[in-house]
Write a protein that holds these residues in place. Sequence first.
Motif, PDB file in Angstrom:
ATOM      1  N   THR A  41       0.835  -1.199   0.000  1.00 18.47           N
ATOM      2  CA  THR A  41       0.000   0.000   0.000  1.00 18.47           C
ATOM      3  C   THR A  41       0.870   1.249   0.000  1.00 18.47           C
ATOM      4  OG1 THR A  41      -1.808  -1.114   1.141  1.00 18.47           O
ATOM      5  CG2 THR A  41      -1.752   1.291   1.284  1.00 18.47           C
ATOM      6  N   HIS A  42       1.910   1.247   0.827  1.00 16.13           N
ATOM      7  CA  HIS A  42       2.803   2.407   0.888  1.00 16.13           C
ATOM      8  C   HIS A  42       3.572   2.599  -0.416  1.00 16.13           C
ATOM      9  CE1 HIS A  42       1.964   3.322   4.971  1.00 16.13           C
ATOM     10  NE2 HIS A  42       2.635   2.329   5.497  1.00 16.13           N
ATOM     11  N   ASN A  43       4.041   1.522  -0.999  1.00 20.84           N
ATOM     12  CA  ASN A  43       4.925   1.643  -2.153  1.00 20.84           C
ATOM     13  C   ASN A  43       4.216   1.638  -3.497  1.00 20.84           C
ATOM     14  OD1 ASN A  43       7.544   1.833  -0.886  1.00 20.84           O
ATOM     15  ND2 ASN A  43       7.114  -0.214  -0.122  1.00 20.84           N
ATOM     16  N   GLN A  44       3.053   1.007  -3.592  1.00 18.01           N
ATOM     17  CA  GLN A  44       2.378   0.915  -4.883  1.00 18.01           C
ATOM     18  C   GLN A  44       0.974   1.494  -4.850  1.00 18.01           C
ATOM     19  OE1 GLN A  44       2.560  -3.246  -5.778  1.00 18.01           O
ATOM     20  NE2 GLN A  44       4.771  -3.248  -5.980  1.00 18.01           N
ATOM     21  N   GLY A  45       0.518   1.908  -3.683  1.00 22.09           N
ATOM     22  CA  GLY A  45      -0.834   2.422  -3.547  1.00 22.09           C
ATOM     23  C   GLY A  45      -0.910   3.903  -3.859  1.00 22.09           C
ATOM     24  N   THR A  46      -1.880   4.559  -3.249  1.00 23.29           N
ATOM     25  CA  THR A  46      -2.067   5.989  -3.441  1.00 23.29           C
ATOM     26  C   THR A  46      -1.984   6.695  -2.093  1.00 23.29           C
ATOM     27  OG1 THR A  46      -4.458   5.946  -3.124  1.00 23.29           O
ATOM     28  CG2 THR A  46      -3.636   5.567  -5.379  1.00 23.29           C
ATOM     29  N   SER A  47      -1.784   8.003  -2.145  1.00 21.95           N
ATOM     30  CA  SER A  47      -1.700   8.780  -0.914  1.00 21.95           C
ATOM     31  C   SER A  47      -3.046   8.813  -0.180  1.00 21.95           C
ATOM     32  CB  SER A  47      -1.222  10.196  -1.221  1.00 21.95           C
ATOM     33  OG  SER A  47      -2.075  10.820  -2.150  1.00 21.95           O
ATOM     34  N   ARG A  48      -4.110   8.524  -0.867  1.00 23.24           N
ATOM     35  CA  ARG A  48      -5.429   8.468  -0.234  1.00 23.24           C
ATOM     36  C   ARG A  48      -5.514   7.311   0.753  1.00 23.24           C
ATOM     37  NH1 ARG A  48      -9.315   5.427  -1.758  1.00 23.24           N
ATOM     38  NH2 ARG A  48     -11.349   5.710  -0.855  1.00 23.24           N
ATOM     39  N   ARG A  49      -4.762   6.250   0.515  1.00 24.20           N
ATOM     40  CA  ARG A  49      -4.818   5.059   1.359  1.00 24.20           C
ATOM     41  C   ARG A  49      -3.570   4.858   2.213  1.00 24.20           C
ATOM     42  NH1 ARG A  49      -8.721   1.340   0.375  1.00 24.20           N
ATOM     43  NH2 ARG A  49      -7.293  -0.226   1.165  1.00 24.20           N
ATOM     44  N   SER A  86       5.885   7.862  -6.433  1.00 25.77           N
ATOM     45  CA  SER A  86       6.403   6.479  -6.444  1.00 25.77           C
ATOM     46  C   SER A  86       7.843   6.437  -6.943  1.00 25.77           C
ATOM     47  CB  SER A  86       5.521   5.587  -7.320  1.00 25.77           C
ATOM     48  OG  SER A  86       4.240   5.456  -6.747  1.00 25.77           O
ATOM     49  N   THR A  87       8.151   7.209  -7.956  1.00 30.40           N
ATOM     50  CA  THR A  87       9.527   7.268  -8.477  1.00 30.40           C
ATOM     51  C   THR A  87      10.466   7.823  -7.415  1.00 30.40           C
ATOM     52  OG1 THR A  87       8.737   7.531 -10.738  1.00 30.40           O
ATOM     53  CG2 THR A  87      10.994   8.263 -10.278  1.00 30.40           C
ATOM     54  N   PHE A  88      10.059   8.887  -6.742  1.00 28.27           N
ATOM     55  CA  PHE A  88      10.870   9.455  -5.664  1.00 28.27           C
ATOM     56  C   PHE A  88      11.135   8.404  -4.590  1.00 28.27           C
ATOM     57  CE2 PHE A  88      11.398  11.254  -1.506  1.00 28.27           C
ATOM     58  CZ  PHE A  88      12.327  12.260  -1.703  1.00 28.27           C
ATOM     59  N   MET A  89      10.083   7.700  -4.185  1.00 35.11           N
ATOM     60  CA  MET A  89      10.221   6.699  -3.127  1.00 35.11           C
ATOM     61  C   MET A  89      11.166   5.579  -3.535  1.00 35.11           C
ATOM     62  SD  MET A  89       6.268   6.631  -1.804  1.00 35.11           S
ATOM     63  CE  MET A  89       6.526   5.315  -0.616  1.00 35.11           C
ATOM     64  N   ALA A  90      11.069   5.122  -4.761  1.00 36.31           N
ATOM     65  CA  ALA A  90      11.953   4.053  -5.232  1.00 36.31           C
ATOM     66  C   ALA A  90      13.408   4.514  -5.253  1.00 36.31           C
ATOM     67  CB  ALA A  90      11.520   3.595  -6.619  1.00 36.31           C
ATOM     68  N   ARG A  91      13.607   5.770  -5.560  1.00 36.61           N
ATOM     69  CA  ARG A  91      14.977   6.288  -5.660  1.00 36.61           C
ATOM     70  C   ARG A  91      15.606   6.561  -4.291  1.00 36.61           C
ATOM     71  NH1 ARG A  91      17.053  11.520  -9.123  1.00 36.61           N
ATOM     72  NH2 ARG A  91      19.236  11.251  -8.605  1.00 36.61           N
ATOM     73  N   TYR A  92      14.835   7.102  -3.347  1.00 34.54           N
ATOM     74  CA  TYR A  92      15.418   7.608  -2.110  1.00 34.54           C
ATOM     75  C   TYR A  92      15.070   6.846  -0.834  1.00 34.54           C
ATOM     76  CZ  TYR A  92      16.662  11.695  -4.868  1.00 34.54           C
ATOM     77  OH  TYR A  92      17.197  12.527  -5.810  1.00 34.54           O
ATOM     78  N   LEU A  93      14.045   6.019  -0.850  1.00 32.66           N
ATOM     79  CA  LEU A  93      13.623   5.362   0.383  1.00 32.66           C
ATOM     80  C   LEU A  93      14.004   3.891   0.398  1.00 32.66           C
ATOM     81  CD1 LEU A  93      10.028   6.813   0.905  1.00 32.66           C
ATOM     82  CD2 LEU A  93      12.237   7.811   1.528  1.00 32.66           C
ATOM     83  N   ARG A  94      14.260   3.378   1.586  1.00 36.60           N
ATOM     84  CA  ARG A  94      14.518   1.957   1.809  1.00 36.60           C
ATOM     85  C   ARG A  94      13.609   1.518   2.949  1.00 36.60           C
ATOM     86  NH1 ARG A  94      16.042   3.269  -2.146  1.00 36.60           N
ATOM     87  NH2 ARG A  94      18.074   3.197  -3.085  1.00 36.60           N
ATOM     88  N   VAL A  95      13.268   0.248   3.000  1.00 33.51           N
ATOM     89  CA  VAL A  95      12.371  -0.275   4.017  1.00 33.51           C
ATOM     90  C   VAL A  95      13.114  -1.239   4.918  1.00 33.51           C
ATOM     91  CG1 VAL A  95      10.306  -1.687   4.406  1.00 33.51           C
ATOM     92  CG2 VAL A  95      10.372  -0.081   2.490  1.00 33.51           C
ATOM     93  N   SER A  96      12.906  -1.074   6.213  1.00 35.07           N
ATOM     94  CA  SER A  96      13.342  -2.084   7.177  1.00 35.07           C
ATOM     95  C   SER A  96      12.210  -2.263   8.167  1.00 35.07           C
ATOM     96  CB  SER A  96      14.650  -1.683   7.875  1.00 35.07           C
ATOM     97  OG  SER A  96      14.490  -0.498   8.596  1.00 35.07           O
ATOM     98  N   TRP A  97      12.153  -3.400   8.849  1.00 32.86           N
ATOM     99  CA  TRP A  97      11.050  -3.658   9.746  1.00 32.86           C
ATOM    100  C   TRP A  97      11.489  -4.494  10.919  1.00 32.86           C
ATOM    101  CZ3 TRP A  97      11.482  -5.784   4.927  1.00 32.86           C
ATOM    102  CH2 TRP A  97      11.640  -7.157   4.865  1.00 32.86           C
ATOM    103  N   LEU A  98      10.611  -4.536  11.896  1.00 36.00           N
ATOM    104  CA  LEU A  98      10.827  -5.274  13.126  1.00 36.00           C
ATOM    105  C   LEU A  98       9.537  -6.014  13.445  1.00 36.00           C
ATOM    106  CD1 LEU A  98      12.304  -5.743  15.910  1.00 36.00           C
ATOM    107  CD2 LEU A  98      11.129  -3.659  16.663  1.00 36.00           C
TER     108      LEU A  98
END
Length: 119
Positions: A41-49, A86-98
């Motif tokens: 949802t965060h990476n492929q969804g929309t800002s509405r969701r 989405s392009t910005f996120m793919a270029r600059y963001l990374r995901v890690s989780w716990l």
Amino acid sequence: MTPDSVPGLTGPIHAHLQNLQLLYVGIASRPSSNLRQRLMTHNQGTSRRSTQRLSLAALLADQYSWSAAVISGRPALATEFEAQLSTFMARYLRVSWLSHDDPESAEDAIIERLASAQP
């Protein structure tokens, strides 16, 4: 996020990857949602969701000349700018989780710790 990807915004340095800073803390605790679905949802969804997408869009709106919209009664990034986000996120963001048995208390503790570390 990579340093300087959002001008004027700095976050705590990642515990293991010194070239990254924390941007967002969230949980996938609803029975209808799991971590994989939440990340999609965060990476492929929309800002509405996605609060993450909406918050990031608000931080970047001036820099990229993006505008807001109301879609189905909810605030969102105007549809024509979602692909750019989405392009910005793919270029600059990374995901890690716990994984945690009590995600709500873990989220609260992390946010409290980060808030107390701010100048």
